[in-house]
Enzyme design. Structure first.
Site, PDB file in Angstrom:
ATOM      1  N   HIS A   1      -3.352  -5.554   1.273  1.00  0.00           N
ATOM      2  CA  HIS A   1      -2.650  -5.853   2.497  1.00  0.00           C
ATOM      3  C   HIS A   1      -2.399  -7.116   2.804  1.00  0.00           C
ATOM      4  CE1 HIS A   1      -2.356  -1.687   4.157  1.00  0.00           C
ATOM      5  NE2 HIS A   1      -3.155  -1.309   3.188  1.00  0.00           N
TER       6      HIS A   1
ATOM      7  N   GLU B   1      -0.387  -8.613   5.098  1.00  0.00           N
ATOM      8  CA  GLU B   1      -0.274  -8.727   6.438  1.00  0.00           C
ATOM      9  C   GLU B   1      -1.521  -8.871   7.270  1.00  0.00           C
ATOM     10  OE1 GLU B   1      -0.163  -5.970   5.060  1.00  0.00           O
ATOM     11  OE2 GLU B   1      -0.663  -4.137   6.249  1.00  0.00           O
TER      12      GLU B   1
ATOM     13  N   CYS C   1       0.853  -1.175  -0.034  1.00  0.00           N
ATOM     14  CA  CYS C   1      -0.051  -0.034  -0.013  1.00  0.00           C
ATOM     15  C   CYS C   1       0.936   1.256   0.016  1.00  0.00           C
ATOM     16  CB  CYS C   1      -0.942  -0.004   1.114  1.00  0.00           C
ATOM     17  SG  CYS C   1      -2.347   1.250   1.022  1.00  0.00           S
TER      18      CYS C   1
END
Lengths: 85, 231
Positions: free
Chosen positions: B194, B196, B85
């Site tokens: 994302h 994560e 991002c």
């Protein structure tokens, strides 16, 4: 004190979502039909006179830092009139 | 195995990225933007967030941070580097990946569980996927529209630099549905979604089987471990 003005605009051939949003708001508010593009104006203030070398250095800053050549064009780098104190 | 996560002023997902690194079985090393020190890490993550409040252009000021000198050197020498991002925006502004990222075409911030297709599995961060695999990774951004001129797009497509493409719905008007890119060498990857946030059951995106059970993001970090071991 002198002021150097740098103006940056999104490239004409690329999307300008902010300009598009403004144009839409103007149309919806009955304020007219426009094509709007939104750019940026930077003012770089320095002590003393603007030498050709300084102007050249600001041109380089405008190209490398203040704009991203992939998405934007520098459309103006000039010394602002009437601000030299 | 040590994976560094760089914190810039305004980074938001650095702690989540560190957690994802640990879940993949590596040691997470916190790195600071103002240092000229990568603390001997084997791979790097530039996390999401709004570094410097997206002032100037998203990622532009962070791309000039002191630590970026070392990041560029490490990337040039082949170290795995992942930009998520805002981290993707920083990599683009640092000219480590081509093109640019602008405001979403609909003008709004968007957050959704995004389906993406893995286009290139020959990278340090995607070697655990199979080509064409569709995965679900959360996306949340305002400036995710990927753009580039015709010549750059032709090069990106011709050289297989598209790492991920949006599937089903293009959430931001990105050209060619591009969600993420890699470099010629495959050690650098940047993407708007994302990974994560999709590494732990109960806290990931919804899947067909169960709510919040998606863990496709874990494969990114496991891939990097494999890439470092193979190097």
């Amino acid at each position: 004190m002198s002021v150097i003005v740098v103006e940056v605009m999104p490239k004409a051939e690329l999307l300008d979502p902010q300009g598009k949003a403004i144009a839409g708001a103007l149309r919806r508010a009955g304020r007219g039909e426009f094509q709007v593009r939104q750019g940026k104006r930077f003012e770089l203030a320095v002590d003393g006179e603007v030498t050709p070398e300084l102007l050249e250095s600001v041109r380089s800053i405008a190209a490398d830092v203040l704009s991203n050549g992939v998405i934007e064009d520098v459309v103006g780098v000039r010394v602002a009139a009437g601000v030299t104190a | 195995m040590r994976i560094g996560v760089i914190t810039f002023p305004g980074s938001l997902d650095d702690r989540d990225a560190q957690r994802a690194v640990r879940r993949a079985g590596a040691e997470a090393v916190a790195l600071w933007h103002a240092d000229h020190d990568l603390r001997g890490v084997d791979a790097l993550v530039l996390p999401g967030g709004f570094s410097y409040g997206d002032y100037l252009r998203a990622g532009a000021i962070a791309a000039m941070a002191p630590i970026m000198t070392e990041v560029v050197q490490a990337a040039d020498s082949g170290m795995p580097v992942l930009g998520i991002c805002n981290g993707f925006q920083v990599l683009v502004e640092a000219h480590l990946l081509p093109g640019g990222l602008i405001r979403n075409d609909h003008g709004s911030f968007i957050r959704r569980d995004q389906h993406i297709v893995v286009e290139n599995v020959d990278t340090a961060w995607t070697n655990g996927f199979v080509t064409g695999q569709e995965i679900v990774i959360p996306i949340k951004n305002a400036d995710g529209g990927f753009i580039a001129d015709e010549e750059t797009l032709k090069r990106i497509e011709g050289e297989g630099l598209v790492a991920f493409r949006y599937a089903g719905l293009n959430p931001n008007g990105s050209f060619h549905d591009i969600a993420g890119l890699t470099n010629e060498r495959g050690n650098i990857v940047g993407l708007m979604p994302h990974p994560e946030h999709a590494t732990e059951p109960g806290f990931g995106p919804d899947t067909d089987e169960r709510m919040r059970s998606g863990v496709d993001g874990l494969v990114f970090f496991e891939s990097a471990l494999r890439a470092v071991l193979a190097a």
